[in-house]
Scaffold this active site. Structure first.
Site, PDB file in Angstrom:
ATOM      1  N   LYS A 175       0.685  -1.253  -0.028  1.00 21.90           N
ATOM      2  CA  LYS A 175      -0.253  -0.025   0.024  1.00 21.90           C
ATOM      3  C   LYS A 175       0.823   1.328   0.111  1.00 21.90           C
ATOM      4  O   LYS A 175       1.968   1.307   0.696  1.00 21.90           O
ATOM      5  CB  LYS A 175      -1.054   0.103   1.311  1.00 21.90           C
ATOM      6  N   SER A 223      -9.651   1.789   2.764  1.00 25.91           N
ATOM      7  CA  SER A 223      -8.828   2.433   1.894  1.00 25.91           C
ATOM      8  C   SER A 223      -7.787   1.743   1.400  1.00 25.91           C
ATOM      9  O   SER A 223      -7.220   2.078   0.293  1.00 25.91           O
ATOM     10  CB  SER A 223      -8.056   3.597   2.552  1.00 25.91           C
ATOM     11  N   SER A 235      -9.775  -0.476   7.007  1.00 22.96           N
ATOM     12  CA  SER A 235      -9.616  -0.474   5.824  1.00 22.96           C
ATOM     13  C   SER A 235      -8.746  -1.699   5.058  1.00 22.96           C
ATOM     14  O   SER A 235      -8.401  -1.679   3.920  1.00 22.96           O
ATOM     15  CB  SER A 235      -8.460   0.746   5.542  1.00 22.96           C
TER      16      SER A 235
END
Length: 481
Positions: free
Chosen positions: A71, A146, A170
């Site tokens: 990420k 996210s 997330s």
């Protein structure tokens, strides 16, 4: 080769050790899959060149030669770490996050940067400044957020694992939307050194994979004591794959949070899938009971206040002075601050900063921030009391399957309420794992959560693995071939 695309880490390591495939060939295969399929899915902001990925690769370690995606809010030395924001679009990290150091030491190949909601603020990966990520099961729908880029890449068979960050759900919510396994560890089990902060007291690096064993294997690599993180628990490293026998621990007690299944907005198909999962666990010998936790009704509001307060504080550093974007037309320092943040932050980030500053302001901090902290104390007490009677808790990961792009453009509150079932565990710092438990119309994955007390990751994995071995969901994959 399609079988290779959706192979588990365990299977890939066996293939590599048998010399049926080299790490270089596996890496090349994954890169080619990104080239073929990611233009449609949009999971990665960048795929690195093969030579730089293999630099200093020793071929040794538990994750020897296994590619994964990171990420874009986790620092990788000399790589861009943009948090999917214009304000950090060209910022290159000067060091490796602790989790990155450990993955490299264990032989993992870090293939690229995953797309995400800007500064991890969102539940759909629609707030990224650069692109939207699609759910590989249905590209008209979001992958969650996210960490949507990480989840979509794993679900699509582009990589067998990915790292995300979980502030209010997330990792778990996109894992559920994409039909994979996602864990939020106990707060402080995994070092946050090198994780660009959204809300420091809530953020935790998490792991996304297609199987429970793979998830445990990656967590074994990144968890454990780190002197560089003052919030780290100082727990010794351990092998979380130990004890994954495929059977439940004897007399395991699981409490189903009854009021969660009755919550407003619960899709009947989701409830049915979770009830079937409960039946599978009960058939395996789990002792199921009903638990009611009234304080969960306050979790979303408390999370909204506390996360935005911490975001306002953490994101104050992005002002154009030290790093990142700087507006060069401003005539004064204050103009430069204002113009840089105006140009660099997206609408969602600006909104959360504004709310955060409001709830921390004189005259409002007591009314909002202090009351939110009180609600967290009540929630923590409820969890402590619940774990006196049960070993684990169970509730939905999400109330409904993945929604279509733009579904909540005119109703931001409903977007915020995507965290309703996931944020309580961040607020009290306990671990939770999301597991796939079915589909709606064969194309929309459904997930549920197992929740444990502090540092119960081993038990979560044991129960999750036993459930997985008695269900087919981890063997399903979207038509990305």
């Amino acid at each position: 080769m399609n079988k290779l695309a959706f192979a588990s880490i365990k299977e890939l390591i066996h293939t590599l050790d048998a010399k049926e495939l080299s790490p270089e060939e596996l890496l090349e295969f994954c890169i080619r899959r990104f080239e073929a399929f990611d233009p449609r899915i949009g999971s990665a902001l960048e795929v690195f060149d093969k030579k730089s990925i293999l630099q200093n690769f020793s071929g040794q370690g538990p994750l020897r030669g296994i590619p994964g995606l990171i990420k874009d809010n986790i620092c990788q030395k000399d790589r861009i770490a943009s948090c999917a924001s214009k304000i950090l679009e060209n910022f290159r990290a000067t060091y490796d996050a602790t989790v990155i150091e450990r993955l490299k030491a264990d032989g993992a190949l870090l293939l690229g940067r995953a797309n995400m909601d800007e500064f991890a603020m969102g539940s759909s990966t629609e707030t990224s400044a650069f692109k939207k990520t699609a759910n590989p099961w249905d590209t008209s729908r979001v992958p969650g957020g996210s960490s949507g880029g990480s989840a979509a890449a794993v679900a699509a068979g582009l990589v067998p694992w990915a790292l995300g960050s979980d502030t209010g759900g997330s990792v778990r919510q996109p894992a559920a939307f994409c039909g994979i396994v996602g864990i939020k560890p106990t707060y402080g089990l995994v070092s946050r050194y090198g994780l660009i902060a959204y809300a420091s007291s809530l953020d935790q690096v998490g792991v996304m994979t297609r199987t429970v064993y793979d998830n445990a294997l990656v967590l074994s690599s990144i968890a454990g004591h780190d002197n560089k993180d003052s919030s780290n628990l100082g727990v010794a490293k351990k092998d979380y794959t130990q004890g994954l026998t495929g059977t439940l621990p004897k007399n395991i007690r699981i409490g189903v949070i009854h009021n969660s299944l009755k919550a407003d907005g619960m899709d009947n198909h989701v409830v049915a899938a979770i009830e079937h999962a409960i039946g599978v666990l009960e058939k395996q010998g789990a002792r199921i009971s009903q638990v009611t936790m009234p304080a969960l009704d306050y979790a979303a509001a408390a999370y909204m206040i506390l996360s935005r307060a911490e975001a306002a504080s953490n994101l104050a550093r992005f002002d154009g002075v030290r790093y990142g974007l700087r507006n060069k037309t401003a005539k004064t320092l204050n103009q430069m601050y204002s113009a840089t943040r105006h140009d660099g932050f997206g609408a969602e980030v600006k909104s959360r900063i504004a709310v955060g500053n409001y709830v921390l302001s004189v005259g409002h901090a007591g009314e909002f921030y202090a009351n939110a902290k009180k609600a967290v104390r009540v929630m923590r007490h409820e969890f402590i009391e619940a774990f006196k009677d049960v070993d684990l808790l169970l509730m939905p990961t999400q109330p409904a399957p993945a929604f279509t792009f733009g579904a909540y453009d005119v109703d931001k509150l409903q977007m915020d309420l995507q965290d309703y079932f996931t944020c309580p565990m961040n607020l009290v710092g306990i671990p939770a794992i999301s597991l796939p438990c079915g589909f709606i119309n064969d194309t929309l994955p459904v997930g549920f959560q197992l929740i444990g007390p502090h540092l119960s990751e081993s038990l979560l994995y044991q129960v999750g693995h036993a459930y997985e071995q008695n269900t087919p969901w981890h063997t399903k994959h979207p038509n990305v071939v």
